[in-house]
Design an enzyme around this catalytic site. Structure first.
Site, mmCIF file in Angstrom:
data_model
loop_
_atom_site.group_PDB
_atom_site.id
_atom_site.type_symbol
_atom_site.label_atom_id
_atom_site.label_comp_id
_atom_site.label_asym_id
_atom_site.label_seq_id
_atom_site.Cartn_x
_atom_site.Cartn_y
_atom_site.Cartn_z
ATOM 1 N N THR A 198 17.539 -1.510 14.356
ATOM 2 C CA THR A 198 17.801 -1.842 12.961
ATOM 3 C C THR A 198 18.343 -0.672 12.163
ATOM 4 O O THR A 198 19.005 -0.875 11.147
ATOM 5 C CB THR A 198 16.520 -2.360 12.293
ATOM 6 O OG1 THR A 198 15.495 -1.347 12.402
ATOM 7 C CG2 THR A 198 16.039 -3.639 12.962
ATOM 8 N N SER A 199 18.063 0.543 12.598
ATOM 9 C CA SER A 199 18.619 1.720 11.926
ATOM 10 C C SER A 199 18.540 2.909 12.871
ATOM 11 O O SER A 199 17.637 3.001 13.706
ATOM 12 C CB SER A 199 17.854 2.035 10.631
ATOM 13 O OG SER A 199 16.496 2.326 10.923
ATOM 14 N N ASP A 233 8.786 -7.356 15.875
ATOM 15 C CA ASP A 233 9.137 -6.125 15.178
ATOM 16 C C ASP A 233 8.049 -5.111 15.532
ATOM 17 O O ASP A 233 6.938 -5.189 14.996
ATOM 18 C CB ASP A 233 9.189 -6.371 13.665
ATOM 19 C CG ASP A 233 9.641 -5.143 12.896
ATOM 20 O OD1 ASP A 233 10.076 -4.163 13.533
ATOM 21 O OD2 ASP A 233 9.585 -5.162 11.658
ATOM 22 N N THR A 236 0.807 -1.220 0.000
ATOM 23 C CA THR A 236 0.000 0.000 0.000
ATOM 24 C C THR A 236 0.841 1.271 0.000
ATOM 25 O O THR A 236 0.314 2.351 0.222
ATOM 26 C CB THR A 236 -0.938 0.006 1.221
ATOM 27 O OG1 THR A 236 -0.146 -0.019 2.414
ATOM 28 C CG2 THR A 236 -1.853 -1.197 1.185
ATOM 29 N N GLU A 290 11.253 4.114 17.132
ATOM 30 C CA GLU A 290 10.438 3.196 17.931
ATOM 31 C C GLU A 290 11.063 2.929 19.295
ATOM 32 O O GLU A 290 10.352 2.824 20.300
ATOM 33 C CB GLU A 290 10.236 1.897 17.144
ATOM 34 C CG GLU A 290 9.337 2.101 15.934
ATOM 35 C CD GLU A 290 9.498 1.061 14.856
ATOM 36 O OE1 GLU A 290 8.633 1.020 13.955
ATOM 37 O OE2 GLU A 290 10.483 0.303 14.870
ATOM 38 N N THR A 308 11.417 -4.840 3.617
ATOM 39 C CA THR A 308 12.753 -5.077 4.171
ATOM 40 C C THR A 308 12.728 -5.324 5.674
ATOM 41 O O THR A 308 13.504 -6.127 6.183
ATOM 42 C CB THR A 308 13.690 -3.904 3.860
ATOM 43 O OG1 THR A 308 13.073 -2.681 4.297
ATOM 44 C CG2 THR A 308 13.978 -3.811 2.373
ATOM 45 N N GLY A 309 11.842 -4.629 6.392
ATOM 46 C CA GLY A 309 11.767 -4.845 7.836
ATOM 47 C C GLY A 309 11.295 -6.242 8.183
ATOM 48 O O GLY A 309 11.813 -6.873 9.109
ATOM 49 N N ASP A 310 10.333 -6.738 7.437
ATOM 50 C CA ASP A 310 9.829 -8.091 7.655
ATOM 51 C C ASP A 310 10.908 -9.125 7.343
ATOM 52 O O ASP A 310 11.047 -10.132 8.043
ATOM 53 C CB ASP A 310 8.598 -8.338 6.783
ATOM 54 C CG ASP A 310 7.569 -7.236 6.941
ATOM 55 O OD1 ASP A 310 7.297 -6.856 8.081
ATOM 56 O OD2 ASP A 310 7.057 -6.744 5.922
ATOM 57 N N VAL A 318 21.757 2.238 0.163
ATOM 58 C CA VAL A 318 21.451 2.003 -1.238
ATOM 59 C C VAL A 318 20.489 3.094 -1.667
ATOM 60 O O VAL A 318 19.557 3.434 -0.924
ATOM 61 C CB VAL A 318 20.827 0.612 -1.456
ATOM 62 C CG1 VAL A 318 20.419 0.410 -2.897
ATOM 63 C CG2 VAL A 318 21.808 -0.470 -1.018
#
Length: 327
Positions: free
Chosen positions: A198-199, A129, A45, A165, A245-247, A238
């Site tokens: 993760t980032s 996540d 979406t 988060e 990508t998170g999944d 990139v």
């Protein structure tokens, strides 16, 4: 020994988001996967279904589908599905994996299922996540935050938030590596034994073309003493933005922490290296299909997952983690 995962995430018919991103790599790495689709859409979406900043650069190349159609699973429908599994007495799992959710009652039903499954199998590992938002903006309803903070995170064994988060869950701003380490410690105290940011927006010692990710793992030794490993990774950016990508990151971390249960450095290096190979293959394919000077379409930017099977199974390590603390 057979290892089975219950994955409760979104689903798309076309492309790779949620369970479509998680199932194939987990199966390639030897896991049986039972999937419950929190939503079922024709295609992604536009970002909230699985878009995460795991070594990609937001604001760069990105394309959205013009249309999407589908259904959203309600809490009572989730409970019906789980009841069918339970009635057949096949509700034994080694792992639970959860991702995007935007409904409080659905998330609370997930909490009830996790609690029941953990009671049946105390060694079950829950990988969460906590998809809440990014870059200072929430893309789920605000009422989900206290549910995650007070109900979900305390059940998690492995947690994969981004910087924003982690800040939401701890109430602490992260402006330095020290702040990040303190935030991960606070998250440990809430329940999870392994936390991976993760980032982050923290400056990399390798320049602006890298993102910084951090991880912390606490392991209780047989004698009751505690061992701690904290790592930092500089991940190449990139020039594109991908969905799913998170999944993929959470699923890979589940798999590689299973294979390296006491070595977060190795697990994260393999996770991020697989991500790098998949994304590089995807952007190369997308640009080739689009042609010189043309913007790739959403379909062309879908992750090249099947084509990356060899990298998923045996990734060449292209990102090494630095150990910040090991005791």
């Amino acid at each position: 020994m057979e290892c089975r995962v219950l994955s409760i995430q979104s689903h798309v018919v076309r492309g790779y988001v949620g369970n479509k991103s998680a199932t194939f790599p987990l199966q390639v790495l030897g896991f049986e996967v039972d999937s419950i689709n929190s939503v079922q859409f024709s295609n992604h979406t536009g970002g909230v279904l699985g878009q995460r900043r795991a070594h990609i650069e937001l604001g760069a190349l990105f394309a959205c589908y013009a249309h999407w159609k589908g259904q959203v699973l309600k809490a009572d429908e989730l409970n019906v599905l789980y009841e069918g599994i339970k009635l057949n007495k096949v509700n034994h799992y080694d792992y639970i994996l959860t991702g995007y959710s935007r409904d409080t009652s659905f998330l609370m039903a997930v909490v009830d299922i996790i609690q029941e499954l953990k009671k049946a199998n105390p060694s079950l590992v829950y990988v969460c996540d906590p998809v809440l938002g990014d870059h200072g903006a929430m893309y789920v309803p605000e009422e989900l935050l206290p549910v995650y903070r007070d109900k979900v995170v305390p059940l998690a064994d492995i947690l994969t938030p981004n910087q924003f988060e982690a800040e939401l869950l701890t109430g602490r701003k992260i402006r330095s590596i020290e702040d990040a380490l303190e935030a991960m410690e606070l998250l440990h105290k809430m329940g999870p034994k392994t936390v991976v940011l993760t980032s982050t927006d923290l400056p990399s010692n390798q320049g602006d073309q890298h993102l910084v990710a951090l991880g912390s793992q606490k392991i209780v030794k047989p004698d009751g003493s505690l061992t701690v490993q904290k790592i930092c990774m500089n991940i190449p950016k990139v020039d594109a933005v991908f969905v799913g990508t998170g999944d993929l990151f959470a699923a890979l971390l589940l798999a590689w922490t299973h294979h390296h249960p006491k070595d977060l450095k190795a697990a994260c290096e393999k996770t991020v290296s697989v991500m790098h190979h998949v994304i590089k293959r995807t952007i190369t394919y997308a640009n080739d299909k689009a042609g010189p000077g043309k913007r790739p379409s959403p379909a062309q930017l879908e992750l090249r997952m099947v084509q990356s099977k060899g990298d998923i199974e045996n990734p060449a390590i292209v990102v090494e983690a630095n150990i910040l603390h090991n005791s």
